[in-house]
Design a protein around this motif. Sequence first.
Motif, short mmCIF file in Angstrom:
data_model
loop_
_atom_site.label_atom_id
_atom_site.label_comp_id
_atom_site.label_asym_id
_atom_site.label_seq_id
_atom_site.Cartn_x
_atom_site.Cartn_y
_atom_site.Cartn_z
N GLU A 1 13.48 -5.48 -15.73
CA GLU A 1 13.79 -4.33 -14.88
C GLU A 1 13.01 -4.32 -13.57
N LEU A 2 11.86 -4.97 -13.54
CA LEU A 2 11.06 -4.95 -12.32
C LEU A 2 11.30 -6.15 -11.40
N LYS A 3 12.33 -6.93 -11.68
CA LYS A 3 12.66 -8.02 -10.77
C LYS A 3 13.27 -7.47 -9.47
N PRO A 4 12.76 -7.89 -8.34
CA PRO A 4 13.33 -7.44 -7.07
C PRO A 4 14.79 -7.89 -6.90
N ASP B 1 5.78 0.07 3.52
CA ASP B 1 4.68 0.36 2.61
C ASP B 1 3.36 0.11 3.34
N LEU B 2 2.61 1.19 3.58
CA LEU B 2 1.33 1.10 4.28
C LEU B 2 0.18 1.08 3.28
N PHE B 3 -0.86 0.28 3.57
CA PHE B 3 -1.97 0.10 2.65
C PHE B 3 -1.42 -0.37 1.30
N ALA B 4 -0.62 -1.41 1.35
CA ALA B 4 0.25 -1.79 0.23
C ALA B 4 -0.47 -2.45 -0.93
N GLY B 5 -1.71 -2.90 -0.73
CA GLY B 5 -2.38 -3.62 -1.80
C GLY B 5 -1.58 -4.85 -2.21
N CYS B 6 -1.54 -5.12 -3.49
CA CYS B 6 -0.81 -6.30 -3.96
C CYS B 6 0.67 -6.04 -4.18
N GLY B 7 1.13 -4.79 -3.94
CA GLY B 7 2.56 -4.53 -3.97
C GLY B 7 3.08 -3.76 -5.16
N GLY B 8 2.23 -3.06 -5.89
CA GLY B 8 2.70 -2.31 -7.05
C GLY B 8 3.73 -1.26 -6.70
N LEU B 9 3.49 -0.51 -5.63
CA LEU B 9 4.43 0.54 -5.22
C LEU B 9 5.71 -0.07 -4.68
N SER B 10 5.59 -1.10 -3.85
CA SER B 10 6.78 -1.77 -3.31
C SER B 10 7.62 -2.39 -4.41
N LEU B 11 6.97 -2.94 -5.44
CA LEU B 11 7.71 -3.58 -6.52
C LEU B 11 8.62 -2.57 -7.21
N GLY B 12 8.15 -1.35 -7.40
CA GLY B 12 9.00 -0.32 -7.99
C GLY B 12 10.22 -0.05 -7.15
N ALA C 1 5.90 3.41 -10.29
CA ALA C 1 6.58 3.33 -8.99
C ALA C 1 8.08 3.21 -9.17
N TYR C 2 8.51 2.54 -10.22
CA TYR C 2 9.93 2.38 -10.53
C TYR C 2 10.59 3.75 -10.73
N HIS C 3 9.91 4.64 -11.44
CA HIS C 3 10.44 5.99 -11.65
C HIS C 3 10.45 6.80 -10.35
N LEU C 4 9.43 6.63 -9.53
CA LEU C 4 9.40 7.32 -8.24
C LEU C 4 10.53 6.82 -7.34
#
Length: 348
Positions: free
Chosen positions: A10-13, A25-36, A304-307
């Motif tokens: 389910e988390l595959k882009p 995505d600002l201050f994205a880190g390793c991408g957890g929020l973007s991945l969702g 993040a996926y739910h958001l």
Amino acid sequence: MEFVEKINIELKPWIDNRLHTTVLDLFAGCGGLSLGFEAHGFRTIAYEMDEYAAETYNRNLLGKCVQETLTVDSVYPKADIVIGGPPCQPFSVGGKQLGLQDARDGFPIFLAAVKQLEPEVVLFENVRGMLYKNKWYLHEVVNALEKFGYYIRYSLLNAVDYEVPQNRERVIVIGAKQKINLPKKANKRIAAGQALGELALQHDDSSKFLTESMDQYVAKYEKASKCVTPRDLHLNKPARTLTCRNLAGSTGDMHRIRLQDGRRRRLTVREAARLQSFPDWFEFAGNETQQFNQIGNAVAPYFAYHLARQVKKYLLGNAENSSSLRDARQLNLFAHETIYQSRTVKNI
């Protein structure tokens, strides 16, 4: 479907061509929020100052992460959604309670991006303290967004209520040009054992076992903190909050697993990643400490996926449940399968 199999799929882009939107995505880190968001078909572009976190993002996501230290004068490409986890110094232990006037604070940068781009949707997350002792500052940020014309909703949400095997409370703020809601809780909670599976019982020559002196140190810590239940990882319930400190550091609060023979060992990077709901195909750059720091700082991807699902519902109505969306998602997953087919589970 088992938890790990579920997040691996389910988390595959993928790209949903009905979404004519770009997520910044600002201050994205390793991408957890973007991945969702990418798991719902959104296109992303990100900015992150840490070299290794940016490299991790670029290894795993379809969008590009630019390694850059942001300022209020930074210029961004067009985006319809702005998300992020702005660092917030004004209410830290060393903060001076300067609010939006604090030069170390990430929120002026976030607000400047929103003012510049005028996106349809904004979303950010932050630590729980922003809703309590420092609620005054949350109100400053919310008031600024409302002046830009956004309807704002915010609440303290726990990732454990959104199928993440970890208690992780975060303030979530979402806003849009029209009314938008925060996601409803899922009906299922995931235990640490469901996420770790057989990994929890494994060890080898590279495993980091607690020494006798470390065991004594932990015992003193738990006594001093009046801890009734040992803070080992309990496989029958969700994990404690993962942080950079209790993953990478040898502290009394460190995350550890008690094996059947009574020995205790520290978590591996892959185990920590699973407890944060990162898929097994997600590869982290840098050394072990840098990888732990990326995991500890990340937004849990399945949270993040739910958001992101809520944002997508706002943009597309109830099409999320339509057969046309499912067909579109399957076609795009097939198209991008070559990106991931060489990736295997890596027990780091």
